[in-house]
Motif scaffolding. Sequence first.
Motif, mmCIF file in Angstrom:
data_model
loop_
_atom_site.group_PDB
_atom_site.id
_atom_site.type_symbol
_atom_site.label_atom_id
_atom_site.label_comp_id
_atom_site.label_asym_id
_atom_site.label_seq_id
_atom_site.Cartn_x
_atom_site.Cartn_y
_atom_site.Cartn_z
ATOM 1 N N GLU A 22 -3.007 -7.587 5.619
ATOM 2 C CA GLU A 22 -1.645 -7.616 5.059
ATOM 3 C C GLU A 22 -1.406 -8.862 4.200
ATOM 4 O OE1 GLU A 22 -0.110 -4.875 5.372
ATOM 5 O OE2 GLU A 22 -1.379 -4.072 6.953
ATOM 6 N N SER A 78 -1.297 -4.026 -3.525
ATOM 7 C CA SER A 78 -2.221 -3.802 -2.396
ATOM 8 C C SER A 78 -3.098 -2.583 -2.668
ATOM 9 C CB SER A 78 -1.440 -3.482 -1.124
ATOM 10 O OG SER A 78 -0.667 -4.549 -0.725
ATOM 11 N N GLY A 123 0.804 -1.216 0.000
ATOM 12 C CA GLY A 123 0.000 0.000 0.000
ATOM 13 C C GLY A 123 0.840 1.271 0.000
HETATM 14 MG MG MG Z 1 -1.430 -2.802 3.136
#
Ligand code: MG
Length: 419
Positions: free
Chosen positions: A201, A37, A8
């Motif tokens: 995650e 992500s 991310g």
């Molecule tokens: Mg992430």
Amino acid sequence: MQVYKFGGASVSSIDRIQQAAAILSVRQGQPLVVVISAMGKTTNELEKVAEAFYRGARAEALDLFDSIKQKHLGTFAALIPGGNGQEALVDLFTEVEWLLHDRPVREFDYYYDQIVCIGELLSTTILHHYLAHAGIPNTWVDVRDILRTDATFRDAVVDLDYAATEAALRLTPLLAEGRTILLQGFIGSTSENESTTLGREGSDYTAAIFSNLLDAESLTIWKDVEGVMNADPKLFPEARVIPELNYAEVIEMAYYGAQVIHPKTIKPLQNKHIPMYVRCFLDPALPGTLIHDRPVRDLPPIIVLKRSQVLLHLQSRDFSFIGGQTRLLYTLLETAHIQPNLVQHGAITVQLCVDDKGDRTARLTEAAAAHFDVSAEKGLTLLTIRHFDTDLLKALTAGGTQLLLQETPETVQVLLRQQ
Ligand code: MG
Ligand code: ASP
């Protein structure tokens, strides 16, 4: 072929998406699977949308969702002048908005997955259009067509045989042409076409599954840190990058709380001896960390903390030995989908340190109470130090009360109640 994974933080802004494109442009024409992500903190924000929706706060949910929407539209517009292809984003938004207008009739985890999965669909859609715009041909694939899972929402289990067949069918021909394929991390789908997620995650795990299924030469995880460090630099300023590690070391670090890689990532790689690189996205010239299956000597102490631990204390009521009831004990844990982090047996008692998984932990406690006297203490921290010395152990446990301590020549673990 190789697999790249961008977390991310590596796609959190316009600059960073451009940087990701620069890294990808170097591999043009060579077969590559890229797992991505959700942008920045999108998953956390989507979690809030799901919570508001489930509480019945529709206006709040729509409001929170709107700000996610605007952010993604803004990023799209900044990256692709003219906004060509923006309809793909709008379709994704509409799907969630529809759902938000409903009333929840199923369990929370189901709705969570239907809402939260959109983060990765949005980020890959943006990347797909931007890369094409930047002259990097790529194919966007909906990973949910490949990663079939069971219906354990928020912690779905992937059907690897199904995934192997679909990956061979859908991806291998593209890779043979030297394509770059974009895939969403973290998400899958049931046979009923309901979206699922693989656990927070979980994109690292997705990347590892595809590395395994496609026999990748290597997996590279691009992060905003220099590599795997021996401690969290936010807590230990003297933390340093470890240039080389082996799978066993990393799986222990990750399982016991190191944030660097998802613990489920290692098995698919180890099973096919695929090396993994953790590299710095901000400075691709840095060597990063190489993880493989050969022994690595002279490692520094490795320090990890796992917070939100619960200590369960179970005692047999009629003084029968706990050791004779291990099957029952582990059945209770398995049924609750909880894995113990530390177990300490006594004659008639057993102490279990587990992650606080909210409802699941409560259900475990309740189920155990049918057989044992149970007490639980929450809010604890598990400290793990590998390759430790006693001075370091003393220094790191100074401020807390030690509730449980286990030591092997290589590793010490202490469950702490901190002031
Ligand atoms: Mg992430
Ligand atoms: N976006 C998901 C999360 O933040 C998955 C991931 O980043 O790996 O948990």
